[in-house]
Motif scaffolding. Structure first.
Motif, mmCIF file in Angstrom:
data_model
loop_
_atom_site.group_PDB
_atom_site.id
_atom_site.type_symbol
_atom_site.label_atom_id
_atom_site.label_comp_id
_atom_site.label_asym_id
_atom_site.label_seq_id
_atom_site.Cartn_x
_atom_site.Cartn_y
_atom_site.Cartn_z
ATOM 1 N N VAL A 26 25.630 -35.236 14.045
ATOM 2 C CA VAL A 26 25.025 -34.058 13.431
ATOM 3 C C VAL A 26 25.963 -33.437 12.398
ATOM 4 N N VAL A 27 27.252 -33.344 12.730
ATOM 5 C CA VAL A 27 28.209 -32.724 11.813
ATOM 6 C C VAL A 27 28.375 -33.559 10.551
ATOM 7 N N LEU A 28 28.487 -34.884 10.695
ATOM 8 C CA LEU A 28 28.677 -35.739 9.529
ATOM 9 C C LEU A 28 27.446 -35.766 8.633
ATOM 10 N N ARG A 29 26.260 -35.717 9.238
ATOM 11 C CA ARG A 29 25.038 -35.734 8.431
ATOM 12 C C ARG A 29 24.846 -34.427 7.666
ATOM 13 N N SER A 30 25.276 -33.312 8.276
ATOM 14 C CA SER A 30 25.059 -32.008 7.642
ATOM 15 C C SER A 30 26.286 -31.491 6.894
#
Length: 208
Positions: free
Chosen positions: A109-113
């Motif tokens: 989630v962190v890498l995608r956002s």
């Protein structure tokens, strides 16, 4: 790199280390002290993003009341560490698997956002985030706040029930028996014969 970024990474490292020590400490007191440090560091992170109410609430409620009370309870209880460590090896693979899945999900989630995160809107100088938070909690999300409070109450009752279920070194109280108690159950009148001491003159004459 700005000072805020350096401070954020420093607090984040302290928070991760303290959280890791909470679950790996062999002494309950050591774990509680690291948990207090983790809460305090998380409060400083809230302060960095200008969420002063959440930061102060975290320090006052959790660090100042709950954790200190929990620390005194842990120090006063006769906790047996052998019983706490009995099932560690059995549940360790399952715990590591669940923890790894959680880390992968958060990383995804962190890498995608990370690149698509929008910039924060400008905040006016007279903006009161405490008022905005209270308005949102008790108007738009009042039902969710009530459900959260009910869940916390059920969790507290369940923790007390699980803790006291197998212990035999304490007295249990039954409220129904306490209500039906009478004076005869609490007080017992004992009749004892009166003891009269002999006068001092008679005692001296008897000695002669």
């Amino acid at each position: 790199m700005s000072f805020d970024s350096i401070l954020f990474y420093l607090l984040a490292i302290v928070l991760v280390v303290a959280s890791f020590r909470v679950i790996t400490a062999t002494s309950p007191v050591t774990g509680v002290l690291h948990l207090i440090l983790a809460f305090f560091t998380a409060s400083m992170l809230w302060m960095l993003i200008q969420a002063e109410f959440l930061a102060l609430a975290l320090m006052i409620v959790y660090v100042g009341a709950v954790m200190v009370l929990f620390l005194f309870v842990v120090m006063m209880l006769d906790m047996r560490l052998e019983g706490l460590k009995s099932g560690l090896k059995v549940y360790l693979p399952l715990g590591l698997t669940i923890g790894g899945i959680m880390v992968l999900e958060m990383a995804f989630v962190v890498l995608r956002s990370w690149g698509d995160a929008p910039s924060l809107p400008p905040v006016p100088d007279n903006f009161d985030n405490t008022l905005a938070l209270g308005t949102a909690m008790y108007t738009h999300f009042s039902y969710a706040v009530q459900v959260g409070g009910l869940i916390l109450l059920v969790g507290m009752i369940a923790a007390i029930a699980l803790t006291m279920r197998k212990r035999t070194d304490f007295k249990r109280t039954t409220p129904s028996k306490q209500v039906r108690v009478t004076a005869a159950d609490r007080i017992r009148v004992v009749h004892m014969p009166a003891v009269v001491e002999a006068p001092a003159v008679e005692a001296e004459g008897a000695e002669k």
